[in-house]
Design a protein around this motif. Structure first.
Motif, mmCIF file in Angstrom:
data_model
loop_
_atom_site.group_PDB
_atom_site.id
_atom_site.type_symbol
_atom_site.label_atom_id
_atom_site.label_comp_id
_atom_site.label_asym_id
_atom_site.label_seq_id
_atom_site.Cartn_x
_atom_site.Cartn_y
_atom_site.Cartn_z
ATOM 1 N N LEU A 1 14.242 29.919 -2.603
ATOM 2 C CA LEU A 1 15.665 30.062 -2.332
ATOM 3 C C LEU A 1 16.415 29.648 -3.584
ATOM 4 C CD1 LEU A 1 17.738 29.419 0.695
ATOM 5 C CD2 LEU A 1 18.341 28.091 -1.303
ATOM 6 N N GLY A 2 17.397 30.453 -3.975
ATOM 7 C CA GLY A 2 18.176 30.119 -5.153
ATOM 8 C C GLY A 2 19.338 31.064 -5.336
ATOM 9 N N ARG A 3 19.979 30.920 -6.483
ATOM 10 C CA ARG A 3 21.146 31.718 -6.818
ATOM 11 C C ARG A 3 20.737 32.796 -7.827
ATOM 12 N NH1 ARG A 3 24.654 27.882 -8.610
ATOM 13 N NH2 ARG A 3 25.120 27.395 -6.461
ATOM 14 N N ILE B 1 21.223 47.408 -4.471
ATOM 15 C CA ILE B 1 21.047 46.923 -3.104
ATOM 16 C C ILE B 1 22.308 46.146 -2.759
ATOM 17 C CG2 ILE B 1 19.725 45.440 -1.546
ATOM 18 C CD1 ILE B 1 17.277 45.923 -3.327
ATOM 19 N N THR B 2 22.970 46.540 -1.690
ATOM 20 C CA THR B 2 24.190 45.858 -1.268
ATOM 21 C C THR B 2 23.907 44.390 -1.018
ATOM 22 O OG1 THR B 2 24.973 47.894 -0.258
ATOM 23 C CG2 THR B 2 26.041 45.857 0.451
ATOM 24 N N GLY B 3 24.723 43.521 -1.606
ATOM 25 C CA GLY B 3 24.576 42.079 -1.425
ATOM 26 C C GLY B 3 23.765 41.404 -2.516
ATOM 27 N N ILE B 4 23.020 42.182 -3.277
ATOM 28 C CA ILE B 4 22.250 41.622 -4.389
ATOM 29 C C ILE B 4 23.163 41.655 -5.616
ATOM 30 C CG2 ILE B 4 20.181 41.829 -5.829
ATOM 31 C CD1 ILE B 4 19.595 41.006 -2.941
ATOM 32 N N GLY C 1 25.449 35.470 -8.667
ATOM 33 C CA GLY C 1 26.141 34.386 -7.985
ATOM 34 C C GLY C 1 25.791 34.256 -6.515
ATOM 35 N N ARG C 2 25.127 35.247 -5.961
ATOM 36 C CA ARG C 2 24.767 35.231 -4.538
ATOM 37 C C ARG C 2 23.532 34.363 -4.326
ATOM 38 N NH1 ARG C 2 26.315 38.516 -0.018
ATOM 39 N NH2 ARG C 2 25.582 37.248 1.700
ATOM 40 N N THR C 3 23.516 33.602 -3.252
ATOM 41 C CA THR C 3 22.361 32.786 -2.898
ATOM 42 C C THR C 3 21.500 33.578 -1.924
ATOM 43 O OG1 THR C 3 23.612 30.755 -3.199
ATOM 44 C CG2 THR C 3 21.596 30.595 -1.909
ATOM 45 N N ILE C 4 20.197 33.673 -2.221
ATOM 46 C CA ILE C 4 19.280 34.395 -1.344
ATOM 47 C C ILE C 4 17.967 33.628 -1.205
ATOM 48 C CG2 ILE C 4 20.250 36.624 -2.035
ATOM 49 C CD1 ILE C 4 17.581 37.245 -3.383
ATOM 50 N N LYS C 5 17.267 33.945 -0.128
ATOM 51 C CA LYS C 5 15.907 33.456 0.084
ATOM 52 C C LYS C 5 15.005 34.674 -0.028
ATOM 53 C CE LYS C 5 14.959 30.321 3.256
ATOM 54 N NZ LYS C 5 14.697 29.681 4.574
ATOM 55 N N ALA C 6 13.977 34.577 -0.866
ATOM 56 C CA ALA C 6 13.069 35.704 -1.080
ATOM 57 C C ALA C 6 11.635 35.247 -0.872
ATOM 58 C CB ALA C 6 13.238 36.259 -2.497
ATOM 59 N N GLU D 1 16.582 37.424 2.328
ATOM 60 C CA GLU D 1 17.667 37.134 3.264
ATOM 61 C C GLU D 1 18.861 36.661 2.449
ATOM 62 O OE1 GLU D 1 16.569 34.125 6.096
ATOM 63 O OE2 GLU D 1 14.567 34.963 6.298
ATOM 64 N N LEU D 2 20.021 37.275 2.672
ATOM 65 C CA LEU D 2 21.241 36.811 2.046
ATOM 66 C C LEU D 2 21.671 35.526 2.751
ATOM 67 C CD1 LEU D 2 23.100 40.240 1.832
ATOM 68 C CD2 LEU D 2 21.757 39.121 0.054
ATOM 69 N N GLN D 3 22.083 34.539 2.002
ATOM 70 C CA GLN D 3 22.455 33.249 2.565
ATOM 71 C C GLN D 3 23.969 33.085 2.561
ATOM 72 O OE1 GLN D 3 19.822 30.862 3.558
ATOM 73 N NE2 GLN D 3 18.866 32.884 3.407
ATOM 74 N N ASN D 4 24.487 32.459 3.608
ATOM 75 C CA ASN D 4 25.906 32.087 3.636
ATOM 76 C C ASN D 4 26.067 30.818 2.840
ATOM 77 O OD1 ASN D 4 26.592 34.225 5.325
ATOM 78 N ND2 ASN D 4 26.146 33.035 7.158
ATOM 79 N N THR D 5 27.006 30.781 1.940
ATOM 80 C CA THR D 5 27.205 29.594 1.101
ATOM 81 C C THR D 5 28.555 28.955 1.369
ATOM 82 O OG1 THR D 5 27.997 31.010 -0.681
ATOM 83 C CG2 THR D 5 25.661 30.368 -0.725
ATOM 84 N N ALA D 6 29.063 29.108 2.557
ATOM 85 C CA ALA D 6 30.374 28.513 2.882
ATOM 86 C C ALA D 6 30.247 27.051 3.196
ATOM 87 C CB ALA D 6 30.977 29.240 4.077
#
Length: 125
Positions: A52-54, A90-93, A96-101, A120-125
């Motif tokens: 998981l990272g940015r 790929i939409t969402g990639i 600055g986006r945080t994802i788990k791969a 998986e796209l992660q919510n970073t709120a």
């Protein structure tokens, strides 16, 4: 002063004297471990891993036969290149986006790579 107070003071001094990039790397590493993912620096070639990272950078790499979307995921310890073969976008990639791969770690020119990872796209709120 108690040990708890000493630990708090030590963390406070570190926060005040560290640079922003170092603090961000620490936060990413803690977030990664809290999610149950492995630290990228602990992943070995051939192993199944979930990281998981940015995303630091994302770009399309034109190849002679197959276009390739590549992204660098940074978890605070090390980078892992994510490669999606045959994809231009790929939409969402996005940077600055945080994802788990997750997938099997490979080695490409001395760098860790996940080919066609599940993500998986992660919510970073």
């Amino acid at each position: 002063m108690s040990n708890t107070g000493d630990g708090y003071l030590r963390r406070l001094v570190r926060r005040l004297t560290s640079d922003v990039a170092e603090l961000d790397a620490d936060d990413l590493s803690e977030m990664s471990q809290a999610s149950g993912a492995r630290r990228a620096c602990d992943c070995k070639c051939g192993e199944q891993a979930e990281v998981l990272g940015r995303l630091r950078c994302v770009g399309m790499v034109p190849k002679a036969s197959v276009p390739t979307l590549e992204a660098e995921l940074y978890d605070g310890t090390e980078g892992v290149t994510l490669v999606w073969l045959g994809r231009r976008k790929i939409t969402g990639i996005d940077p600055g986006r945080t994802i788990k791969a997750r997938g099997r770690i490979a080695d490409r020119d001395g760098h860790k790579v996940l080919y066609n990872p599940y993500y998986e796209l992660q919510n970073t709120a």
